[in-house]
Design a protein around this motif. Structure first.
Motif, PDB file in Angstrom:
ATOM      1  N   ASN A 128       0.844  -1.191   0.000  1.00  0.00           N
ATOM      2  CA  ASN A 128       0.000   0.000   0.000  1.00  0.00           C
ATOM      3  C   ASN A 128       0.884   1.247   0.000  1.00  0.00           C
ATOM      4  OD1 ASN A 128       0.822   0.560   2.697  1.00  0.00           O
ATOM      5  ND2 ASN A 128      -0.864  -0.681   3.520  1.00  0.00           N
ATOM      6  N   ALA A 129       0.247   2.421  -0.004  1.00  0.00           N
ATOM      7  CA  ALA A 129       0.984   3.676  -0.146  1.00  0.00           C
ATOM      8  C   ALA A 129       1.991   3.894   0.980  1.00  0.00           C
ATOM      9  CB  ALA A 129       0.005   4.850  -0.213  1.00  0.00           C
ATOM     10  N   HIS A 189      -3.625   6.642 -19.204  1.00  0.00           N
ATOM     11  CA  HIS A 189      -3.166   7.014 -17.866  1.00  0.00           C
ATOM     12  C   HIS A 189      -1.986   6.142 -17.432  1.00  0.00           C
ATOM     13  CE1 HIS A 189      -7.137   8.926 -17.759  1.00  0.00           C
ATOM     14  NE2 HIS A 189      -6.670   9.665 -16.761  1.00  0.00           N
ATOM     15  N   GLY A 197      -2.614   7.495 -11.453  1.00  0.00           N
ATOM     16  CA  GLY A 197      -3.921   7.977 -11.019  1.00  0.00           C
ATOM     17  C   GLY A 197      -5.082   7.098 -11.403  1.00  0.00           C
ATOM     18  N   ARG A 198      -4.827   5.983 -12.076  1.00  0.00           N
ATOM     19  CA  ARG A 198      -5.880   5.029 -12.434  1.00  0.00           C
ATOM     20  C   ARG A 198      -5.401   3.621 -12.114  1.00  0.00           C
ATOM     21  NH1 ARG A 198      -7.565   9.362 -12.992  1.00  0.00           N
ATOM     22  NH2 ARG A 198      -8.969  10.239 -14.571  1.00  0.00           N
ATOM     23  N   ASN A 231      -3.615   2.576  -9.761  1.00  0.00           N
ATOM     24  CA  ASN A 231      -2.349   2.460  -9.020  1.00  0.00           C
ATOM     25  C   ASN A 231      -2.207   3.586  -8.000  1.00  0.00           C
ATOM     26  OD1 ASN A 231      -1.837   4.611 -10.739  1.00  0.00           O
ATOM     27  ND2 ASN A 231      -0.231   3.573 -11.914  1.00  0.00           N
ATOM     28  N   GLN A 232      -3.307   3.840  -7.273  1.00  0.00           N
ATOM     29  CA  GLN A 232      -3.284   4.927  -6.291  1.00  0.00           C
ATOM     30  C   GLN A 232      -2.297   4.686  -5.151  1.00  0.00           C
ATOM     31  OE1 GLN A 232      -6.005   3.978  -7.848  1.00  0.00           O
ATOM     32  NE2 GLN A 232      -6.933   5.837  -8.657  1.00  0.00           N
ATOM     33  N   GLN A 233      -1.783   3.462  -5.057  1.00  0.00           N
ATOM     34  CA  GLN A 233      -0.721   3.211  -4.069  1.00  0.00           C
ATOM     35  C   GLN A 233       0.510   4.072  -4.357  1.00  0.00           C
ATOM     36  OE1 GLN A 233      -2.127   1.007  -6.197  1.00  0.00           O
ATOM     37  NE2 GLN A 233      -2.184  -1.072  -5.333  1.00  0.00           N
ATOM     38  N   SER A 240       1.560   7.145  -4.492  1.00  0.00           N
ATOM     39  CA  SER A 240       1.121   8.464  -4.037  1.00  0.00           C
ATOM     40  C   SER A 240       2.003   9.567  -4.593  1.00  0.00           C
ATOM     41  CB  SER A 240       1.160   8.513  -2.505  1.00  0.00           C
ATOM     42  OG  SER A 240       2.501   8.366  -2.043  1.00  0.00           O
ATOM     43  N   ASP A 281      -2.231  11.874 -13.389  1.00  0.00           N
ATOM     44  CA  ASP A 281      -3.316  12.450 -12.588  1.00  0.00           C
ATOM     45  C   ASP A 281      -3.095  12.026 -11.149  1.00  0.00           C
ATOM     46  OD1 ASP A 281      -5.644  13.655 -11.762  1.00  0.00           O
ATOM     47  OD2 ASP A 281      -6.965  12.068 -12.489  1.00  0.00           O
ATOM     48  N   SER A 282      -2.004  12.556 -10.561  1.00  0.00           N
ATOM     49  CA  SER A 282      -1.561  12.120  -9.238  1.00  0.00           C
ATOM     50  C   SER A 282      -2.399  12.702  -8.112  1.00  0.00           C
ATOM     51  CB  SER A 282      -0.097  12.527  -9.029  1.00  0.00           C
ATOM     52  OG  SER A 282       0.003  13.950  -8.932  1.00  0.00           O
ATOM     53  N   GLY A 283      -3.237  13.716  -8.423  1.00  0.00           N
ATOM     54  CA  GLY A 283      -3.972  14.420  -7.382  1.00  0.00           C
ATOM     55  C   GLY A 283      -3.239  15.651  -6.890  1.00  0.00           C
TER      56      GLY A 283
END
Length: 375
Positions: A273-274, A298, A301-302, A304-306, A308, A340-342
């Motif tokens: 996890n992250a 992508h 950001g799609r 693979n939100q781990q 960060s 699209d990392s946030g």
């Protein structure tokens, strides 16, 4: 999307010896001028840059003072910044090498230079394979495989990049001959190494049309290239079937829709996890292997939100390895890969052209962007 960052170096002495039958320019520039030789490098680079004039608003040129780039770029109306100032009126190999050292700090997408084989050698001595380069032929000797076939052709390759076309990267040999021996009628060629060079694309047409077996061979080639370049760093292996091929080639268990971590080609942590990834990457040099989501493009950001924003900043842009088949890239029809990392500032920092691994020692240059960000 960010402006294309083009490094530019002109060797003002390149080609001087040709018209006056000196069979080169190394160490004979003054003699060539005494014999009536006229510099060619400025004119040759001008021919290449002329191709780019309609697109000059998309380009920022990082270059050198005076005849090494500044004068020509400004006279043609390009937006340029001077990052290296020559301290002599007559430039030499040291100037070229020092200029390259400065340009390596500028996050360039491509280094364009005008010269001959001696110039290519000087650039290779510093750049190695850290940055794609392309030569504008301006010297007497053009044995190296790092040049366009003409100055206009060199400009066309850069234009292809700006147009978002799929441009392959290949390794070109850096060659030179012993000019002193050559003037005595002896040809003694020496290979000094290789530099990454953008070339006109040689597409693998519709890989998947050949069936699953052909696709698997391409994935195995991509995996072999990644593995060959693994040293003792930590490798975070992202999700997706293209990246999974790396794990398969190593014979390691893989979390297809998760993120695994390997070191020295051994699995040390699966399905992380992250926070776990941050802890692992905080104490050692880390590289990230990722691919795109087919059809969407992508890479962050799609699914693979781990991965960060904090982790990506820690790893650094230069340690992100993108792998993809040419079929998937062609299916994007010129659209960029998307981050699209946030974190908008991070997304902005990550934009630009990347070397994407598409096979064994087979690469393309491809743009990465976030369409929501406007310069």
């Amino acid at each position: 999307m960010k402006q294309f960052r083009l490094g530019l170096i002109i060797n003002p002495l390149a080609g001087l010896g040709g018209s006056v039958a000196l069979k080169g320019s190394d160490n004979v520039a003054e003699l060539a001028i005494e014999k009536g030789a006229e510099p060619q490098a400025q004119m040759r680079m001008q021919q290449a840059l002329k191709v780019l004039l309609p697109l000059k608003s998309q380009i920022i040129i990082k270059t050198c003072s005076g005849e090494m780039g500044q004068n020509l770029c400004q006279s043609m109306g390009f937006n340029c910044e001077i990052v290296y100032h020559s301290h002599t009126d007559t430039t030499n190999a040291t100037d070229t090498q020092q200029a390259v050292s400065e340009l390596l700090n500028e996050s360039l997408d491509l280094l364009l230079f005008a010269g001959g084989d001696g110039t290519a050698r000087d650039i290779f001595a510093i750049v190695d394979d850290k940055l794609p380069v392309l030569g504008v032929p301006a010297g007497v000797k053009i044995h190296s495989g790092v040049y366009g076939i003409t100055p206009h052709a060199s400009g066309q390759v850069v234009k292809m990049l700006l147009a978002g076309e799929l441009v392959s990267l290949m390794y070109g040999d850096v060659m030179d001959i012993d000019e002193q021996a050559f003037r005595q009628g002896k040809v003694k060629a020496i290979r000094y190494g290789e530099m990454l060079v953008p070339a006109e694309p040689r597409y693998v047409q519709a890989v998947k049309m050949g069936g699953k077996e052909v696709d698997e061979l391409v994935l195995a080639d991509i995996a072999a290239d990644v593995i060959e370049n693994m040293n003792d760093e930590l490798f975070i292996i992202g999700s997706g079937s293209t990246v999974a091929a790396v794990m398969a080639e190593l014979g390691l268990d893989n979390t297809l829709l998760g993120v695994d971590v390997i070191k020295e080609q051994q699995l040390i942590a699966g399905d992380q996890n992250a926070s776990q990834l941050l802890a692992l990457a905080s104490s050692q040099t880390t590289k990230l292997v990722i691919t795109l989501i087919g059809g969407q493009g992508h890479i962050l950001g799609r699914g693979n939100q781990q991965l960060s924003a904090q982790l990506i900043k820690m790893i650094g842009k230069d340690n992100i390895l993108i792998v993809a088949t040419k079929t998937k890239l062609k299916a994007l029809d010129g659209r960029p890969l998307i981050v699209d990392s946030g974190d908008p500032e991070l997304d902005k920092a990550l934009t630009g052209y990347y070397k994407v691994t598409t096979g064994y020692r087979d690469y393309v240059m491809y743009p990465v962007a976030n369409p929501d960000l406007v310069e």
